[in-house]
Design a protein around this motif. Structure first.
Motif, PDB file in Angstrom:
ATOM      1  N   ALA A  57      66.771  48.931  70.962  1.00 25.75           N
ATOM      2  CA  ALA A  57      67.769  48.625  69.932  1.00 25.75           C
ATOM      3  C   ALA A  57      67.504  47.285  69.254  1.00 25.75           C
ATOM      4  CB  ALA A  57      69.167  48.633  70.550  1.00 25.75           C
ATOM      5  N   PHE A  58      67.197  46.260  70.049  1.00 25.43           N
ATOM      6  CA  PHE A  58      66.918  44.958  69.447  1.00 25.43           C
ATOM      7  C   PHE A  58      65.635  44.995  68.619  1.00 25.43           C
ATOM      8  CE2 PHE A  58      69.967  43.396  72.608  1.00 25.43           C
ATOM      9  CZ  PHE A  58      70.643  42.427  71.881  1.00 25.43           C
ATOM     10  N   ALA A  59      64.665  45.796  69.046  1.00 30.71           N
ATOM     11  CA  ALA A  59      63.429  45.919  68.272  1.00 30.71           C
ATOM     12  C   ALA A  59      63.681  46.647  66.955  1.00 30.71           C
ATOM     13  CB  ALA A  59      62.378  46.674  69.095  1.00 30.71           C
ATOM     14  N   VAL A  60      64.567  47.644  66.982  1.00 28.45           N
ATOM     15  CA  VAL A  60      64.931  48.359  65.753  1.00 28.45           C
ATOM     16  C   VAL A  60      65.481  47.379  64.718  1.00 28.45           C
ATOM     17  CG1 VAL A  60      66.631  49.951  64.766  1.00 28.45           C
ATOM     18  CG2 VAL A  60      65.316  50.625  66.762  1.00 28.45           C
ATOM     19  N   ASN A  61      66.279  46.433  65.180  1.00 33.21           N
ATOM     20  CA  ASN A  61      66.855  45.441  64.279  1.00 33.21           C
ATOM     21  C   ASN A  61      65.760  44.680  63.527  1.00 33.21           C
ATOM     22  OD1 ASN A  61      69.530  43.883  63.643  1.00 33.21           O
ATOM     23  ND2 ASN A  61      68.011  42.302  64.068  1.00 33.21           N
ATOM     24  N   ASP A  62      64.682  44.311  64.239  1.00 36.01           N
ATOM     25  CA  ASP A  62      63.595  43.582  63.593  1.00 36.01           C
ATOM     26  C   ASP A  62      62.812  44.464  62.624  1.00 36.01           C
ATOM     27  OD1 ASP A  62      64.133  41.143  64.779  1.00 36.01           O
ATOM     28  OD2 ASP A  62      62.058  40.797  65.366  1.00 36.01           O
ATOM     29  N   VAL A  63      62.667  45.736  62.951  1.00 38.24           N
ATOM     30  CA  VAL A  63      61.957  46.648  62.057  1.00 38.24           C
ATOM     31  C   VAL A  63      62.749  46.857  60.764  1.00 38.24           C
ATOM     32  CG1 VAL A  63      61.171  49.027  61.736  1.00 38.24           C
ATOM     33  CG2 VAL A  63      60.691  47.839  63.878  1.00 38.24           C
ATOM     34  N   LEU A  64      64.040  47.063  60.892  1.00 42.59           N
ATOM     35  CA  LEU A  64      64.877  47.298  59.710  1.00 42.59           C
ATOM     36  C   LEU A  64      64.995  46.052  58.836  1.00 42.59           C
ATOM     37  CD1 LEU A  64      67.769  49.419  61.291  1.00 42.59           C
ATOM     38  CD2 LEU A  64      65.908  50.226  59.822  1.00 42.59           C
ATOM     39  N   ASP A  65      64.921  44.874  59.457  1.00 45.13           N
ATOM     40  CA  ASP A  65      65.094  43.622  58.717  1.00 45.13           C
ATOM     41  C   ASP A  65      63.773  42.928  58.410  1.00 45.13           C
ATOM     42  OD1 ASP A  65      67.812  43.934  58.723  1.00 45.13           O
ATOM     43  OD2 ASP A  65      68.202  42.533  60.360  1.00 45.13           O
ATOM     44  N   VAL A  66      62.653  43.630  58.532  1.00 42.70           N
ATOM     45  CA  VAL A  66      61.356  42.967  58.423  1.00 42.70           C
ATOM     46  C   VAL A  66      61.157  42.272  57.071  1.00 42.70           C
ATOM     47  CG1 VAL A  66      60.171  45.087  57.674  1.00 42.70           C
ATOM     48  CG2 VAL A  66      58.883  43.232  58.787  1.00 42.70           C
ATOM     49  N   ASP A  67      61.556  42.909  55.978  1.00 47.34           N
ATOM     50  CA  ASP A  67      61.382  42.280  54.660  1.00 47.34           C
ATOM     51  C   ASP A  67      62.230  41.024  54.538  1.00 47.34           C
ATOM     52  OD1 ASP A  67      59.593  44.243  53.853  1.00 47.34           O
ATOM     53  OD2 ASP A  67      61.171  45.522  53.022  1.00 47.34           O
ATOM     54  N   LEU A  68      63.447  41.103  55.034  1.00 45.69           N
ATOM     55  CA  LEU A  68      64.334  39.943  55.014  1.00 45.69           C
ATOM     56  C   LEU A  68      63.764  38.822  55.873  1.00 45.69           C
ATOM     57  CD1 LEU A  68      67.129  39.111  53.866  1.00 45.69           C
ATOM     58  CD2 LEU A  68      68.119  39.894  56.017  1.00 45.69           C
ATOM     59  N   ASP A  69      63.208  39.173  57.021  1.00 47.68           N
ATOM     60  CA  ASP A  69      62.650  38.169  57.931  1.00 47.68           C
ATOM     61  C   ASP A  69      61.410  37.509  57.337  1.00 47.68           C
ATOM     62  OD1 ASP A  69      64.605  38.630  59.826  1.00 47.68           O
ATOM     63  OD2 ASP A  69      63.448  40.154  60.880  1.00 47.68           O
ATOM     64  N   ARG A  70      60.619  38.251  56.592  1.00 47.34           N
ATOM     65  CA  ARG A  70      59.452  37.657  55.938  1.00 47.34           C
ATOM     66  C   ARG A  70      59.892  36.608  54.926  1.00 47.34           C
ATOM     67  NH1 ARG A  70      56.483  43.468  55.419  1.00 47.34           N
ATOM     68  NH2 ARG A  70      55.293  43.367  57.379  1.00 47.34           N
ATOM     69  N   ARG A  71      60.944  36.917  54.197  1.00 47.93           N
ATOM     70  CA  ARG A  71      61.500  35.932  53.265  1.00 47.93           C
ATOM     71  C   ARG A  71      62.102  34.752  54.025  1.00 47.93           C
ATOM     72  NH1 ARG A  71      65.807  39.175  50.522  1.00 47.93           N
ATOM     73  NH2 ARG A  71      66.317  37.163  49.592  1.00 47.93           N
ATOM     74  N   ARG A  72      62.665  35.045  55.194  1.00 47.03           N
ATOM     75  CA  ARG A  72      63.282  34.000  56.015  1.00 47.03           C
ATOM     76  C   ARG A  72      62.247  32.951  56.427  1.00 47.03           C
ATOM     77  NH1 ARG A  72      68.044  34.223  58.612  1.00 47.03           N
ATOM     78  NH2 ARG A  72      68.174  36.491  58.365  1.00 47.03           N
ATOM     79  N   PHE A  73      61.051  33.407  56.781  1.00 49.59           N
ATOM     80  CA  PHE A  73      60.018  32.473  57.230  1.00 49.59           C
ATOM     81  C   PHE A  73      59.486  31.604  56.091  1.00 49.59           C
ATOM     82  CE2 PHE A  73      59.586  35.228  61.023  1.00 49.59           C
ATOM     83  CZ  PHE A  73      59.748  34.223  61.971  1.00 49.59           C
ATOM     84  N   ALA A  74      59.747  32.017  54.863  1.00 53.05           N
ATOM     85  CA  ALA A  74      59.364  31.181  53.725  1.00 53.05           C
ATOM     86  C   ALA A  74      60.346  30.032  53.529  1.00 53.05           C
ATOM     87  CB  ALA A  74      59.302  32.029  52.460  1.00 53.05           C
ATOM     88  N   HIS A  75      61.491  30.121  54.214  1.00 52.86           N
ATOM     89  CA  HIS A  75      62.511  29.075  54.098  1.00 52.86           C
ATOM     90  C   HIS A  75      63.037  28.732  55.493  1.00 52.86           C
ATOM     91  CE1 HIS A  75      65.499  26.663  51.991  1.00 52.86           C
ATOM     92  NE2 HIS A  75      66.455  27.203  52.731  1.00 52.86           N
ATOM     93  N   VAL A  76      62.152  28.760  56.479  1.00 54.55           N
ATOM     94  CA  VAL A  76      62.582  28.567  57.850  1.00 54.55           C
ATOM     95  C   VAL A  76      63.019  27.126  58.075  1.00 54.55           C
ATOM     96  CG1 VAL A  76      60.290  27.980  58.775  1.00 54.55           C
ATOM     97  CG2 VAL A  76      62.004  29.068  60.235  1.00 54.55           C
ATOM     98  N   ARG A  77      64.038  26.945  58.904  1.00 51.21           N
ATOM     99  CA  ARG A  77      64.510  25.615  59.243  1.00 51.21           C
ATOM    100  C   ARG A  77      64.162  25.329  60.701  1.00 51.21           C
ATOM    101  NH1 ARG A  77      68.354  26.280  62.834  1.00 51.21           N
ATOM    102  NH2 ARG A  77      69.733  28.093  62.810  1.00 51.21           N
ATOM    103  N   PRO A  78      64.017  24.074  61.075  1.00 53.81           N
ATOM    104  CA  PRO A  78      63.778  23.762  62.478  1.00 53.81           C
ATOM    105  C   PRO A  78      65.031  24.016  63.306  1.00 53.81           C
ATOM    106  CG  PRO A  78      64.106  21.754  61.211  1.00 53.81           C
ATOM    107  CD  PRO A  78      64.029  22.867  60.221  1.00 53.81           C
ATOM    108  N   TYR A  79      64.855  24.518  64.511  1.00 52.80           N
ATOM    109  CA  TYR A  79      65.993  24.808  65.375  1.00 52.80           C
ATOM    110  C   TYR A  79      66.304  23.603  66.237  1.00 52.80           C
ATOM    111  CZ  TYR A  79      66.526  29.683  64.201  1.00 52.80           C
ATOM    112  OH  TYR A  79      66.785  30.840  63.524  1.00 52.80           O
ATOM    113  N   GLU A  80      67.592  23.284  66.305  1.00 55.60           N
ATOM    114  CA  GLU A  80      68.054  22.177  67.135  1.00 55.60           C
ATOM    115  C   GLU A  80      68.613  22.758  68.424  1.00 55.60           C
ATOM    116  OE1 GLU A  80      70.535  19.326  65.060  1.00 55.60           O
ATOM    117  OE2 GLU A  80      69.892  20.167  63.145  1.00 55.60           O
ATOM    118  N   GLY A  81      67.885  22.592  69.525  1.00 55.15           N
ATOM    119  CA  GLY A  81      68.346  23.119  70.792  1.00 55.15           C
ATOM    120  C   GLY A  81      67.726  24.470  71.103  1.00 55.15           C
ATOM    121  N   ALA A  82      67.951  24.918  72.331  1.00 45.64           N
ATOM    122  CA  ALA A  82      67.382  26.189  72.792  1.00 45.64           C
ATOM    123  C   ALA A  82      68.098  27.360  72.129  1.00 45.64           C
ATOM    124  CB  ALA A  82      67.508  26.279  74.308  1.00 45.64           C
ATOM    125  N   ASP A  83      67.346  28.437  71.931  1.00 49.83           N
ATOM    126  CA  ASP A  83      67.895  29.639  71.315  1.00 49.83           C
ATOM    127  C   ASP A  83      67.474  30.831  72.163  1.00 49.83           C
ATOM    128  OD1 ASP A  83      68.778  31.686  69.739  1.00 49.83           O
ATOM    129  OD2 ASP A  83      67.316  31.384  68.127  1.00 49.83           O
TER     130      ASP A  83
END
Length: 305
Positions: A57-83
C-alpha cells in the motif's frame, strides 16, 4: 532495472518500511479486541498478510504520486530532525533508484500474497481489503483537488484496521469495534496525515498540493490536528476501559500512558508551535501510538490484568 537488480534498501524506502512495519500493529490490535486469545495460526496468517499489504500500500502511494514527487525533488527542502517516512531514503521511484516496472512487480507480488491470505481468512476480510485499496487510490488522486482528503485517509486506515478484527471473529461487538474505528480514523488524521502535511508545507505550496495547512494556514491545521489527536487518545482509553475484562488494569494503565505520550503531549506541542519541525516531531511520536496500545493490551493479557 529488474526486480532483482534494485537494492533491498530502495524497496524498503519505496514502502516506507518503518512506517509500514509500525502499521501492522493496527490490525493486530483489532484482532486482540475481537478475540482475547485469537487462534495462533490465524493470527500468524493475519500478521503476514498485514506486512505484505502495508508494504504494498505504501509503495502504491509512491507509484501514483511519482510525477508529483519528481517535481518535489526540484524544490526539495532540508529536513530538520528525524523523519520516520524517510528511513532508507525518500521516493526512490522518483529518483530512479527503482524502475517503474520493478516497482509494479514488487507491488503486485506483495498484493497477491496479501490478497490470497486474506481470502483464506474470510470474504469480509477481502471486501474490507478491497475498500481500503480503493480509498488509497482515491486519496492519491485528490492530492491537488481538495484539502479535506484527510477524511478519506482516516476512513481508509479505519477500514484497514478492521480487517484484523474479522480475521479472527465474525461477531460484532459494537462498543469495541466502534471505538476502534473512531480511534484509528482520528489517530490517522490528527497524528499522521495533518502533521505530515504541515511538515511538508513549503513543498506542497510550491507544487499546488491542496492540504489543510496550505489552504487554511498552519494554525487552523494545528488546531484540527490537535482536536483529532485528543479524540484518538480519548477513544483508545475508552477502548481499554470497555475491554477492561480482557486486558485488565495493566492494559488500561498502559493505554493511558501511551495516550499521554503520543496524543496529549504532541497535540499541545503542535497547538503552541504550529511549525514544520514541530509537526514532524508530532508525526514521529504519534506514529508509535498503535504499537504502544498493542503492547499495553498484550501485557494485560500476559499478566492476567
Amino acid at each position: 532495472m529488474s526486480l532483482a537488480a534494485a537494492p533491498v534498501k530502495a524497496f524498503f524506502a519505496l514502502s516506507r518500511g518503518t512506517q509500514a512495519s509500525l502499521s501492522v500493529a493496527q490490525p493486530l490490535t483489532a484482532a486482540l479486541l475481537a478475540a482475547d486469545h485469537p487462534p495462533p495460526v490465524r493470527l500468524a496468517a493475519a500478521t503476514v498478510a498485514a506486512f505484505a499489504g502495508f508494504f504494498a500500500a505504501f509503495a502504491v502511494n509512491d507509484v501514483l504520486d511519482v510525477d508529483l514527487d519528481r517535481r518535489r525533488f526540484a524544490h526539495v527542502r532540508p529536513y530538520e530532525g528525524a523523519d520516520l517516512d524517510g528511513v532508507g531514503g525518500r521516493h526512490p521511484l522518483a529518483l530512479g533508484r527503482v524502475s517503474r516496472r520493478a516497482a509494479l512487480t514488487y507491488i503486485a507480488t506483495l498484493g497477491l500474497v496479501a490478497l490470497v491470505i486474506t481470502a483464506l481468512l474470510g470474504w469480509v476480510c477481502v471486501a474490507l481489503f478491497a475498500v481500503a485499496a480503493c480509498l488509497q487510490v482515491l486519496y492519491c488522486r485528490l492530492a491537488t483537488v481538495t484539502s479535506v482528503k484527510f477524511l478519506v485517509s482516516g476512513v481508509m486506515v479505519a477500514v484497514g484496521a478492521a480487517v484484523g478484527w474479522f480475521t479472527v471473529s465474525t461477531a460484532v461487538d459494537a462498543p469495541r469495534l466502534g471505538l476502534l474505528l473512531v480511534w484509528m480514523a482520528a489517530w490517522e488524521i490528527g497524528g499522521r496525515n495533518i502533521p505530515n502535511d504541515l511538515a511538508d508545507l513549503d513543498e506542497d505550496r510550491h507544487l499546488g498540493v491542496r492540504t489543510l495547512p496550505v489552504v487554511h494556514g498552519p494554525r487552523t491545521a494545528a488546531a484540527v490536528a490537535c482536536g483529532f489527536l485528543l479524540l484518538a487518545g480519548a477513544a483508545s482509553c475508552a477502548l481499554a476501559w470497555v475491554a477492561l475484562r480482557s486486558f485488565g488494569t495493566v492494559g488500561l494503565a498502559g493505554t493511558l500512558l501511551v495516550a499521554a505520550v503520543t496524543s496529549v503531549g504532541p497535540a499541545l506541542a503542535l497547538l503552541r508551535r504550529p511549525r514544520p519541525p514541530v509537526a514532524l516531531a508530532v508525526f514521529n511520536r504519534a506514529s508509535l501510538q498503535p504499537v504502544g496500545v498493542l503492547a499495553a493490551f498484550a501485557a494485560g493479557l500476559a499478566t492476567g490484568g
